[in-house]
Scaffold this motif. Sequence first.
Motif, PDB file in Angstrom:
ATOM      1  N   PHE A 130     -19.450  10.308  -0.005  1.00  0.00           N
ATOM      2  CA  PHE A 130     -18.695   9.712  -1.117  1.00  0.00           C
ATOM      3  C   PHE A 130     -17.542   8.844  -0.603  1.00  0.00           C
ATOM      4  O   PHE A 130     -17.263   7.777  -1.148  1.00  0.00           O
ATOM      5  CB  PHE A 130     -18.144  10.812  -2.032  1.00  0.00           C
ATOM      6  CG  PHE A 130     -19.199  11.479  -2.875  1.00  0.00           C
ATOM      7  CD1 PHE A 130     -20.150  10.738  -3.559  1.00  0.00           C
ATOM      8  CD2 PHE A 130     -19.235  12.868  -3.004  1.00  0.00           C
ATOM      9  CE1 PHE A 130     -21.119  11.345  -4.335  1.00  0.00           C
ATOM     10  CE2 PHE A 130     -20.191  13.487  -3.779  1.00  0.00           C
ATOM     11  CZ  PHE A 130     -21.136  12.727  -4.449  1.00  0.00           C
ATOM     12  N   LEU A 131     -16.902   9.328   0.458  1.00  0.00           N
ATOM     13  CA  LEU A 131     -15.764   8.602   1.029  1.00  0.00           C
ATOM     14  C   LEU A 131     -16.196   7.247   1.580  1.00  0.00           C
ATOM     15  O   LEU A 131     -15.546   6.219   1.349  1.00  0.00           O
ATOM     16  CB  LEU A 131     -15.114   9.447   2.126  1.00  0.00           C
ATOM     17  CG  LEU A 131     -13.798   8.943   2.702  1.00  0.00           C
ATOM     18  CD1 LEU A 131     -12.732   8.862   1.637  1.00  0.00           C
ATOM     19  CD2 LEU A 131     -13.342   9.847   3.852  1.00  0.00           C
ATOM     20  N   LYS A 132     -17.321   7.234   2.301  1.00  0.00           N
ATOM     21  CA  LYS A 132     -17.841   5.978   2.874  1.00  0.00           C
ATOM     22  C   LYS A 132     -18.156   4.968   1.778  1.00  0.00           C
ATOM     23  O   LYS A 132     -17.839   3.775   1.898  1.00  0.00           O
ATOM     24  CB  LYS A 132     -19.097   6.252   3.704  1.00  0.00           C
ATOM     25  CG  LYS A 132     -18.829   6.893   5.056  1.00  0.00           C
ATOM     26  CD  LYS A 132     -20.137   7.031   5.825  1.00  0.00           C
ATOM     27  CE  LYS A 132     -19.887   7.603   7.220  1.00  0.00           C
ATOM     28  NZ  LYS A 132     -21.135   7.709   8.008  1.00  0.00           N
ATOM     29  N   LEU A 151     -10.482   6.737  -7.402  1.00  0.00           N
ATOM     30  CA  LEU A 151     -11.730   6.045  -7.056  1.00  0.00           C
ATOM     31  C   LEU A 151     -12.775   7.036  -6.546  1.00  0.00           C
ATOM     32  O   LEU A 151     -13.950   6.981  -6.933  1.00  0.00           O
ATOM     33  CB  LEU A 151     -11.457   4.978  -5.991  1.00  0.00           C
ATOM     34  CG  LEU A 151     -12.677   4.249  -5.431  1.00  0.00           C
ATOM     35  CD1 LEU A 151     -13.413   3.497  -6.541  1.00  0.00           C
ATOM     36  CD2 LEU A 151     -12.264   3.279  -4.315  1.00  0.00           C
ATOM     37  N   LEU A 152     -12.334   7.954  -5.697  1.00  0.00           N
ATOM     38  CA  LEU A 152     -13.259   8.949  -5.148  1.00  0.00           C
ATOM     39  C   LEU A 152     -13.859   9.811  -6.254  1.00  0.00           C
ATOM     40  O   LEU A 152     -15.071  10.081  -6.265  1.00  0.00           O
ATOM     41  CB  LEU A 152     -12.530   9.824  -4.124  1.00  0.00           C
ATOM     42  CG  LEU A 152     -13.387  10.710  -3.216  1.00  0.00           C
ATOM     43  CD1 LEU A 152     -14.394   9.874  -2.428  1.00  0.00           C
ATOM     44  CD2 LEU A 152     -12.508  11.514  -2.277  1.00  0.00           C
ATOM     45  N   ASP A 153     -13.029  10.225  -7.192  1.00  0.00           N
ATOM     46  CA  ASP A 153     -13.520  11.029  -8.324  1.00  0.00           C
ATOM     47  C   ASP A 153     -14.501  10.231  -9.182  1.00  0.00           C
ATOM     48  O   ASP A 153     -15.492  10.782  -9.690  1.00  0.00           O
ATOM     49  CB  ASP A 153     -12.350  11.501  -9.182  1.00  0.00           C
ATOM     50  CG  ASP A 153     -11.508  12.575  -8.498  1.00  0.00           C
ATOM     51  OD1 ASP A 153     -12.039  13.220  -7.572  1.00  0.00           O
ATOM     52  OD2 ASP A 153     -10.335  12.751  -8.881  1.00  0.00           O
ATOM     53  N   GLU A 154     -14.241   8.944  -9.347  1.00  0.00           N
ATOM     54  CA  GLU A 154     -15.128   8.099 -10.145  1.00  0.00           C
ATOM     55  C   GLU A 154     -16.489   7.913  -9.471  1.00  0.00           C
ATOM     56  O   GLU A 154     -17.526   7.888 -10.135  1.00  0.00           O
ATOM     57  CB  GLU A 154     -14.464   6.740 -10.388  1.00  0.00           C
ATOM     58  CG  GLU A 154     -13.303   6.809 -11.363  1.00  0.00           C
ATOM     59  CD  GLU A 154     -12.568   5.483 -11.509  1.00  0.00           C
ATOM     60  OE1 GLU A 154     -11.869   5.297 -12.531  1.00  0.00           O
ATOM     61  OE2 GLU A 154     -12.698   4.619 -10.599  1.00  0.00           O
ATOM     62  N   VAL A 155     -16.477   7.808  -8.137  1.00  0.00           N
ATOM     63  CA  VAL A 155     -17.745   7.701  -7.400  1.00  0.00           C
ATOM     64  C   VAL A 155     -18.554   8.984  -7.577  1.00  0.00           C
ATOM     65  O   VAL A 155     -19.765   8.959  -7.815  1.00  0.00           O
ATOM     66  CB  VAL A 155     -17.481   7.427  -5.903  1.00  0.00           C
ATOM     67  CG1 VAL A 155     -18.786   7.530  -5.105  1.00  0.00           C
ATOM     68  CG2 VAL A 155     -16.871   6.047  -5.713  1.00  0.00           C
ATOM     69  N   LYS A 156     -17.881  10.130  -7.470  1.00  0.00           N
ATOM     70  CA  LYS A 156     -18.558  11.422  -7.625  1.00  0.00           C
ATOM     71  C   LYS A 156     -19.138  11.588  -9.026  1.00  0.00           C
ATOM     72  O   LYS A 156     -20.206  12.184  -9.202  1.00  0.00           O
ATOM     73  CB  LYS A 156     -17.581  12.563  -7.339  1.00  0.00           C
ATOM     74  CG  LYS A 156     -17.131  12.668  -5.901  1.00  0.00           C
ATOM     75  CD  LYS A 156     -16.114  13.794  -5.743  1.00  0.00           C
ATOM     76  CE  LYS A 156     -15.587  13.880  -4.328  1.00  0.00           C
ATOM     77  NZ  LYS A 156     -14.562  14.946  -4.174  1.00  0.00           N
ATOM     78  N   SER A 157     -18.438  11.058 -10.021  1.00  0.00           N
ATOM     79  CA  SER A 157     -18.883  11.217 -11.412  1.00  0.00           C
ATOM     80  C   SER A 157     -20.057  10.314 -11.762  1.00  0.00           C
ATOM     81  O   SER A 157     -20.697  10.491 -12.791  1.00  0.00           O
ATOM     82  CB  SER A 157     -17.722  10.923 -12.361  1.00  0.00           C
ATOM     83  OG  SER A 157     -17.396   9.535 -12.351  1.00  0.00           O
TER      84      SER A 157
END
Length: 439
Positions: A130-132, A151-157
């Motif tokens: 997710f970080l990458k 942003l990280l939370d949005e990618v995960k969601s």
Amino acid sequence: MKEKLIPKKIVEELNKYIISQEDAKKNVAISLRNRYRRKQISDMKLKNEITPKNIILIGPTGVGKTEIARRLATITDSPFIKVEATKYTEVGYVGKDVESMIKDLVSITFNKLKVKKIETLKEKYQEVTFLKVAKLIKPYGTINPDEKNILLDEVKSGKYDDQEIEVEKHQNSDAPMVEVFATGNEPDEDGVKGIIDNIMSSFPGGKKKIVKMSVKNAIEYFLRTEIEQNIDLEELKPLAIEKVEEDGIVFIDEIDKIAEREGSNSEVSRQGVQRDILPIIEGTTVMTKYGSVRTEHILFIAAGAFTQASPSDLMPELQGRFPIKVRLNTLNKDDFVKILTEIDFNLLTQYRELLKTDKVNLSFTKGAIEEIAEIAIDLNEEIENIGARRLAGVIEKILNDIMFEAPYEKQTTIKIGKKDVVKIFNYDFVEENLDNYIL
């Protein structure tokens, strides 16, 4: 096997799935517990001398022989394979080699360990993945720490799943990520569906290129790359072999069909097959692609109807390797009713849940359930006794029109009563169409 799985607890677990057959459940529970007891012995010489007390389950089809062995393996998380004695041939003939049962058992065990390993790595490297991807959506140097976390939370969601980003990719890694799942009891050499081939195809090397892909595919790609760089399949081989040697269960069905019968002119000697199976059960070394496997501490459970032969028709040496012989009872109407109402995940529950997805609330009256059991008994007597397996065909016939008409526009409640069952299974119809119920 967990220490808390004492024989009484094992039987309690088996009771959730198998009706009647108390003697058989008791004996297999003792055999499983003896495995645990053996592992607690510190004297290695004595420990090596203690071998499993193999079992022959005697009874007609559909009374629970296979289910007992299969559930036993599931309860204890033991390597398990079911084979049919009739599939093997005497050495020198065209047919399946008896050693393949052990090779297949090791393959199944290795593949299960492989799935678990990959799932562990997926969990371990998901955050890195997710970080990458987040850094490719918005370079971290351009946003503050709070924005990074958002942003990280949005990618995960999954917010950015359909957005395209540019990814630096190896040219030989175009294979798509394939979801990992176990393949059950099939002795599939590849085991995990597509994942290892995909991993190998994307192994670092060769020229790199910039490609556009969706964020969702990028997450899969980076996760696959992390797995390929960190997985070590070689370390699983000795683990698979040890698990098979110490906890393996081989269920040999139809063993009665390789017993010698008076007047038999079988082209391939049944006694020859018995001679080939004997060393596997006595204890020998089988070479597999994962390494050598000793078989003397594998538990063998054999089963057969023994209608045209008896256990005494087997070779004396083979009989001696199955010291426990248990006769299973033919199931009656009350047993069938309990199978439909008391065991976990029974057939009626399965059909109720299936139809619930199509807005149908299905129920059966007590009278309907008793009638289903009665019809199954009658069909077994009139056609061929296939035990509890007959129930599935009867219920399928009853629900045929309902399952065809569903889904309905709105929530529908359907109650099946005794009269409904009798109407479908009027005996004039049954007598004229017995072929419909021959499995």
